[in-house]
Motif scaffolding. Structure first.
Motif, PDB file in Angstrom:
ATOM      1  N   LEU A 276       0.862  -1.184   0.000  1.00 17.05           N
ATOM      2  CA  LEU A 276       0.000   0.000   0.000  1.00 17.05           C
ATOM      3  C   LEU A 276       0.896   1.231   0.000  1.00 17.05           C
ATOM      4  CD1 LEU A 276      -2.723  -1.173   2.549  1.00 17.05           C
ATOM      5  CD2 LEU A 276      -2.611  -1.522   0.067  1.00 17.05           C
ATOM      6  N   ASP A 277       0.996   1.857  -1.169  1.00 13.11           N
ATOM      7  CA  ASP A 277       1.977   2.923  -1.416  1.00 13.11           C
ATOM      8  C   ASP A 277       1.245   4.261  -1.553  1.00 13.11           C
ATOM      9  OD1 ASP A 277       4.210   4.356  -2.038  1.00 13.11           O
ATOM     10  OD2 ASP A 277       4.483   3.511  -4.034  1.00 13.11           O
ATOM     11  N   PRO A 278       1.356   5.155  -0.570  1.00 13.32           N
ATOM     12  CA  PRO A 278       0.583   6.405  -0.608  1.00 13.32           C
ATOM     13  C   PRO A 278       1.198   7.438  -1.562  1.00 13.32           C
ATOM     14  CG  PRO A 278       1.967   6.359   1.330  1.00 13.32           C
ATOM     15  CD  PRO A 278       2.161   5.029   0.658  1.00 13.32           C
ATOM     16  N   ASP A 279       0.350   8.219  -2.165  1.00  8.38           N
ATOM     17  CA  ASP A 279       0.812   9.324  -3.004  1.00  8.38           C
ATOM     18  C   ASP A 279       1.454  10.397  -2.122  1.00  8.38           C
ATOM     19  OD1 ASP A 279       1.148  10.751  -5.404  1.00  8.38           O
ATOM     20  OD2 ASP A 279      -0.646  11.940  -4.996  1.00  8.38           O
ATOM     21  N   VAL A 280       2.307  11.187  -2.729  1.00  5.63           N
ATOM     22  CA  VAL A 280       2.953  12.285  -2.006  1.00  5.63           C
ATOM     23  C   VAL A 280       1.878  13.183  -1.383  1.00  5.63           C
ATOM     24  CG1 VAL A 280       4.452  14.292  -2.217  1.00  5.63           C
ATOM     25  CG2 VAL A 280       4.947  12.227  -3.559  1.00  5.63           C
ATOM     26  N   GLY A 281       2.048  13.490  -0.114  1.00 12.68           N
ATOM     27  CA  GLY A 281       1.088  14.370   0.564  1.00 12.68           C
ATOM     28  C   GLY A 281       0.122  13.631   1.460  1.00 12.68           C
ATOM     29  N   LEU A 282      -0.083  12.335   1.226  1.00 15.49           N
ATOM     30  CA  LEU A 282      -0.968  11.575   2.097  1.00 15.49           C
ATOM     31  C   LEU A 282      -0.227  11.222   3.392  1.00 15.49           C
ATOM     32  CD1 LEU A 282      -2.773   9.067  -0.305  1.00 15.49           C
ATOM     33  CD2 LEU A 282      -3.732  11.083   0.811  1.00 15.49           C
TER      34      LEU A 282
ATOM     35  N   GLY B 126     -11.992   6.737  -4.540  1.00 20.07           N
ATOM     36  CA  GLY B 126     -11.463   7.937  -3.915  1.00 20.07           C
ATOM     37  C   GLY B 126     -10.243   7.664  -3.050  1.00 20.07           C
ATOM     38  N   ARG B 127     -10.078   6.409  -2.635  1.00 23.74           N
ATOM     39  CA  ARG B 127      -8.969   6.053  -1.745  1.00 23.74           C
ATOM     40  C   ARG B 127      -7.895   5.237  -2.442  1.00 23.74           C
ATOM     41  NH1 ARG B 127     -10.125   3.307   4.019  1.00 23.74           N
ATOM     42  NH2 ARG B 127     -10.680   5.468   4.468  1.00 23.74           N
ATOM     43  N   PHE B 128      -8.316   4.279  -3.313  1.00 18.89           N
ATOM     44  CA  PHE B 128      -7.372   3.340  -3.908  1.00 18.89           C
ATOM     45  C   PHE B 128      -7.269   3.496  -5.420  1.00 18.89           C
ATOM     46  CE2 PHE B 128      -8.974   0.984  -0.135  1.00 18.89           C
ATOM     47  CZ  PHE B 128      -7.767   0.791   0.522  1.00 18.89           C
ATOM     48  N   THR B 129      -6.124   3.119  -5.953  1.00 11.87           N
ATOM     49  CA  THR B 129      -5.952   3.009  -7.397  1.00 11.87           C
ATOM     50  C   THR B 129      -5.029   1.825  -7.688  1.00 11.87           C
ATOM     51  OG1 THR B 129      -5.190   4.072  -9.431  1.00 11.87           O
ATOM     52  CG2 THR B 129      -4.019   4.639  -7.411  1.00 11.87           C
ATOM     53  N   ALA B 130      -5.289   1.175  -8.815  1.00 11.03           N
ATOM     54  CA  ALA B 130      -4.415   0.102  -9.297  1.00 11.03           C
ATOM     55  C   ALA B 130      -3.706   0.543 -10.570  1.00 11.03           C
ATOM     56  CB  ALA B 130      -5.223  -1.168  -9.539  1.00 11.03           C
ATOM     57  N   ALA B 131      -3.808   1.849 -10.886  1.00 10.74           N
ATOM     58  CA  ALA B 131      -3.198   2.373 -12.113  1.00 10.74           C
ATOM     59  C   ALA B 131      -1.691   2.475 -11.963  1.00 10.74           C
ATOM     60  CB  ALA B 131      -3.797   3.742 -12.443  1.00 10.74           C
TER      61      ALA B 131
ATOM     62  N   LYS C 185       2.088   7.071 -12.533  1.00 13.32           N
ATOM     63  CA  LYS C 185       2.061   7.862 -11.305  1.00 13.32           C
ATOM     64  C   LYS C 185       1.128   9.063 -11.411  1.00 13.32           C
ATOM     65  CE  LYS C 185       6.470   6.530  -9.276  1.00 13.32           C
ATOM     66  NZ  LYS C 185       7.713   6.992  -8.642  1.00 13.32           N
ATOM     67  N   ALA C 186       0.948   9.566 -12.630  1.00 16.42           N
ATOM     68  CA  ALA C 186       0.074  10.727 -12.816  1.00 16.42           C
ATOM     69  C   ALA C 186      -1.369  10.418 -12.456  1.00 16.42           C
ATOM     70  CB  ALA C 186       0.150  11.206 -14.265  1.00 16.42           C
ATOM     71  N   GLN C 187      -1.730   9.126 -12.486  1.00 20.33           N
ATOM     72  CA  GLN C 187      -3.115   8.726 -12.197  1.00 20.33           C
ATOM     73  C   GLN C 187      -3.317   8.356 -10.725  1.00 20.33           C
ATOM     74  OE1 GLN C 187      -4.595   5.756 -14.974  1.00 20.33           O
ATOM     75  NE2 GLN C 187      -3.365   6.600 -16.644  1.00 20.33           N
ATOM     76  N   ARG C 188      -2.303   8.544  -9.892  1.00 13.80           N
ATOM     77  CA  ARG C 188      -2.409   8.132  -8.491  1.00 13.80           C
ATOM     78  C   ARG C 188      -2.657   9.297  -7.540  1.00 13.80           C
ATOM     79  NH1 ARG C 188       2.981   4.339  -7.941  1.00 13.80           N
ATOM     80  NH2 ARG C 188       2.807   3.231  -9.947  1.00 13.80           N
ATOM     81  N   GLU C 189      -2.847  10.483  -8.049  1.00 13.97           N
ATOM     82  CA  GLU C 189      -2.903  11.694  -7.235  1.00 13.97           C
ATOM     83  C   GLU C 189      -3.910  11.576  -6.094  1.00 13.97           C
ATOM     84  OE1 GLU C 189      -3.493  16.535  -7.736  1.00 13.97           O
ATOM     85  OE2 GLU C 189      -3.500  15.229  -9.494  1.00 13.97           O
ATOM     86  N   GLY C 190      -3.417  11.786  -4.875  1.00 12.62           N
ATOM     87  CA  GLY C 190      -4.274  11.811  -3.704  1.00 12.62           C
ATOM     88  C   GLY C 190      -4.780  10.449  -3.269  1.00 12.62           C
ATOM     89  N   ARG C 191      -4.257   9.382  -3.846  1.00 20.46           N
ATOM     90  CA  ARG C 191      -4.758   8.037  -3.525  1.00 20.46           C
ATOM     91  C   ARG C 191      -3.610   7.093  -3.145  1.00 20.46           C
ATOM     92  NH1 ARG C 191      -8.477   6.697  -8.661  1.00 20.46           N
ATOM     93  NH2 ARG C 191      -6.677   7.595  -9.733  1.00 20.46           N
ATOM     94  N   ILE C 192      -4.002   5.923  -2.709  1.00 22.16           N
ATOM     95  CA  ILE C 192      -3.033   4.887  -2.348  1.00 22.16           C
ATOM     96  C   ILE C 192      -2.969   3.865  -3.474  1.00 22.16           C
ATOM     97  CG2 ILE C 192      -2.594   2.955  -0.770  1.00 22.16           C
ATOM     98  CD1 ILE C 192      -3.805   4.704   1.444  1.00 22.16           C
ATOM     99  N   PHE C 193      -1.770   3.650  -3.962  1.00 26.50           N
ATOM    100  CA  PHE C 193      -1.559   2.676  -5.041  1.00 26.50           C
ATOM    101  C   PHE C 193      -1.453   1.284  -4.429  1.00 26.50           C
ATOM    102  CE2 PHE C 193       1.775   0.521  -7.791  1.00 26.50           C
ATOM    103  CZ  PHE C 193       0.860   0.117  -8.763  1.00 26.50           C
ATOM    104  N   VAL C 194      -2.339   0.396  -4.878  1.00 27.10           N
ATOM    105  CA  VAL C 194      -2.278  -1.012  -4.460  1.00 27.10           C
ATOM    106  C   VAL C 194      -1.311  -1.722  -5.405  1.00 27.10           C
ATOM    107  CG1 VAL C 194      -3.569  -3.124  -4.032  1.00 27.10           C
ATOM    108  CG2 VAL C 194      -4.665  -0.898  -3.658  1.00 27.10           C
ATOM    109  N   ASP C 195      -0.089  -1.910  -4.934  1.00 30.85           N
ATOM    110  CA  ASP C 195       0.949  -2.492  -5.788  1.00 30.85           C
ATOM    111  C   ASP C 195       0.809  -4.013  -5.780  1.00 30.85           C
ATOM    112  OD1 ASP C 195       3.152  -3.215  -7.199  1.00 30.85           O
ATOM    113  OD2 ASP C 195       4.605  -2.115  -5.992  1.00 30.85           O
ATOM    114  N   TYR C 196       0.123  -4.514  -6.805  1.00 31.39           N
ATOM    115  CA  TYR C 196      -0.090  -5.961  -6.943  1.00 31.39           C
ATOM    116  C   TYR C 196       1.060  -6.628  -7.683  1.00 31.39           C
ATOM    117  CZ  TYR C 196      -1.403  -4.517 -11.658  1.00 31.39           C
ATOM    118  OH  TYR C 196      -1.387  -3.975 -12.923  1.00 31.39           O
TER     119      TYR C 196
END
Length: 627
Positions: A466-472, A537-542, A545-556
């Motif tokens: 669970l990798d948070p975007d900068v600022g979270l 609003g909380r998670f992204t699997a994209a 990096k440009a698509q992860r703004e303000g969200r947590i990247f679920v690194d699968y």
């Protein structure tokens, strides 16, 4: 949406009502076993106890929940093969137990025979005995931190003296050399020597040593030479991995009975290939039939020649519990070196590795030397990628996963097939010396595959980074970790949190190594996408990096062949010298940041590892669910 992964008692697994009025506890999951290092003689002194070395299959027997299961040293569930033993184990008067020992067949002369065990597994499994020599868990209590003699005393108490097949493996204190001489004179296997006061460590920790009467080990079958009998062969051609490459090790033409000749020929025929499996002298391989390196055989021999081939070899049987990739040449160390306390020399110990904290290479080495007993069960015996920073973390750092022997003998190589069809030597270690050699070579971080070297194609864990975007802030990560835990819990998967020492948290689900990488990757990818769709609003699997703004990247992507994740207790090449650290879900509620622990916290981490809250961390008997 999914099926639970609770495992019903399948055919071959023994089930029994709880005995002695005790309420049955959960079945203990598999854990890595302690391994012995090969030495040239038995250690002297009264600090060692000595046991008979058996000629059989290493098995962990788990008892609990009214049933019993058997696991090989690599974690394979072989319960169906040992149903008679497990029926007896399920009747032990315990709530739960995890027993370490060896399955054997004894001859009329009292000697164990691997060939007899092979035959018994095919036709007479009720003739198999089990010699128990260690007790890792009892009634929900983890005993690994107790001294060996305390564990054996508890083991002796739970084994009935009148048991038919499950027996206590006795020992003597001191006089090991005399014992070895008497065993060898009687035609026995050899002696296992163990430090009487040592804790149980699931790796090759140096506190267990083995001295053999006869040289023997596993070899890969790479082909056969023809016989004048159409359904048979004259000899098997053998190979062994050395410095990550499969090389020719000679031929074996004795030790087979007629039935085994025909059985082996039938198994090898579908594996036949035109291209030579290894480079070998023409005179040795005239008329050879080469095969894919899929079969492993146990071979006894008198010595190895200067050319690296076996002298007077004899076939003992197939080893179905070991994959060919994990077959490496076993070398004998001097017992003096194996029992010495001298550490790996660390050059330039005063070199500053963490400039902002003023921490040195010597201090990093001291950290790894201290945590090796709790780190090696996770990082040992799996392909490893190193983050090396020879001049310090602020200077140039690089990843290294391949090696052809430049690290020396303590760091080993396993041959892994790449996409281009060639084998490449991947690094692994299984001893404190191996770990400290990597540190001496400038390693700060250890990242491991999600599979062990015994079978690199089957995952033994799922890791969701669970990798948070900068600022979270970390509150967002904390909340996300609990949400992920609950989702996986609904699918029947027990999970464990780990602080990464970086920005995020790993949510780890241990697996019985059965599912292969394509299935594991597909599951992780689809789950990550489903979670992102449920809570966009909380998670992204994209990936961008440009698509992860303000969200947590679920690194699968940690869950695919060749991918690695930072190992528990690994230091990080980050500001402040943080380390990756296992924690409990209760601690996850209040922990302040993912870099909470540092390399200066070795004593605290060692103490934490034995706390009840972390006993059983990272271990669960579960399989990949449907999604």
């Amino acid at each position: 949406m999914a099926r639970r992964t609770a495992r019903p008692t399948p055919p071959g697994h023994a089930a029994s009502p709880p005995r002695g009025g005790r309420k049955a506890a959960a079945l203990p999951p598999f854990r890595p076993v302690q391994l012995a290092s090969l030495v040239d003689s038995v250690p002297a002194g009264n600090g060692w106890v000595h046991e008979m070395k058996y000629d059989g299959y290493r098995l962990l027997i788990a008892v609990g929940g009214g049933e019993a299961r058997a696991y090989t040293r690599s974690g394979l569930d072989w319960s169906a093969r040992f149903a008679s033993l497990l029926a007896e184990a399920a009747k032990l008067k315990v709530r739960s137990a995890l027993i370490d020992g060896e399955a054997v067949v004894l001859g009329a002369d009292g000697r164990s025979s691997f060939q007899s065990l092979q035959n018994a597994l095919k036709s007479a499994p009720e003739s198999i005995d089990y010699f128990a020599f260690d007790l890792l868990e009892l009634d929900g209590e983890d005993l690994a931190d107790l001294p060996l003699l305390d564990r054996k005393a508890r083991l002796a108490k739970i084994l009935p003296k009148a048991a038919k097949h499950i027996r206590y493996s006795d020992h003597i204190e001191g006089s090991g050399e005399k014992l070895l001489q008497s065993f060898c004179a009687a035609g026995l296997e050899g002696v296992i020597s163990k430090k009487a006061d040592a804790r149980y460590i699931g790796s090759r920790a140096g506190s267990w040593l083995k001295a053999k009467c006869i040289k023997r080990q596993e070899f890969v079958i790479v082909g056969w030479t023809p016989s004048d009998k159409p359904r048979s062969f004259r000899s098997l051609m053998l190979g062994v991995h050395e410095q990550g490459e499969l090389r020719y090790a000679g031929k074996v033409g004795t030790g087979f009975d007629t039935a085994e000749l025909f059985r082996l020929k039938a198994m090898m025929k579908p594996l036949e290939r035109k291209k030579p499996t290894v480079k070998a002298p023409r005179a040795e391989t005239r008329g050879a039939h080469w095969i894919e390196p899929k079969l492993v055989a146990e071979i006894a021999y008198t010595e190895m020649t200067n050319e690296g081939t076996l002298r007077h070899p004899s076939y003992l049987g197939l080893r179905e519990d070991k994959k060919p990739e994990a077959v490496v040449l076993e070398s004998e160390d001097s017992v003096a070196e194996a029992t010495s306390a001298s550490p790996i020399p660390i050059s330039n110990p005063d070199r500053v590795i963490y400039p902002e904290a003023g921490l040195t290479k010597g201090e990093l080495a001291a950290y790894y030397a201290a945590v090796a007993p709790i780190m090696l069960p996770w990082a040992g015996s799996r392909p490893i990628s190193l983050v090396r920073c020879p001049r310090g973390r602020a200077k140039k750092c690089f990843f290294q996963k391949h090696d052809a022997g430049s690290f020396g003998d303590a760091v080993k190589q396993v041959a892994i097939l790449e996409k281009d069809g060639d084998d490449q030597p991947y690094l692994y270690m299984d001893t404190p010396e191996g770990m400290m050699t990597c540190v001496q070579m400038g390693t700060i971080e250890f990242h491991g595959w999600g599979a062990r070297i015994e079978d690199v194609e089957k995952a033994d864990r799922l890791v969701f980074d669970l990798d948070p975007d900068v600022g979270l802030d970390f509150e967002a990560v904390r909340s996300a970790a609990f949400q992920f835990r609950n989702i996986l819990q609904q699918m029947g998967l027990e999970t464990f949190p780990m602080l990464t020492g970086g920005k995020g948290v790993h949510v780890i689900a241990p697996l019985v190594p059965r599912a292969e990488w394509p299935e594991v990757k597909d599951f992780a990818h689809r789950l990550a996408r489903a979670v992102a769709q449920m809570d966009p609003g909380r998670f992204t699997a994209a990936l961008p990096k440009a698509q992860r703004e303000g969200r947590i990247f679920v690194d699968y992507l940690r869950n695919q062949r060749g991918a690695t994740a930072v190992m528990p207790y690994s230091a990080r090449a980050r500001e402040g010298a943080p380390v990756a650290a296992p924690i409990s879900w209760k601690e996850m509620e209040t922990i302040d940041k993912p870099s909470h622990f540092r390399i200066t916290d070795a004593k605290a981490l060692l103490k934490r590892a034995s706390l009840k809250a972390l006993q059983g961390w990272g271990r669960a008997d579960q399989m990949l669910p449907d999604l």
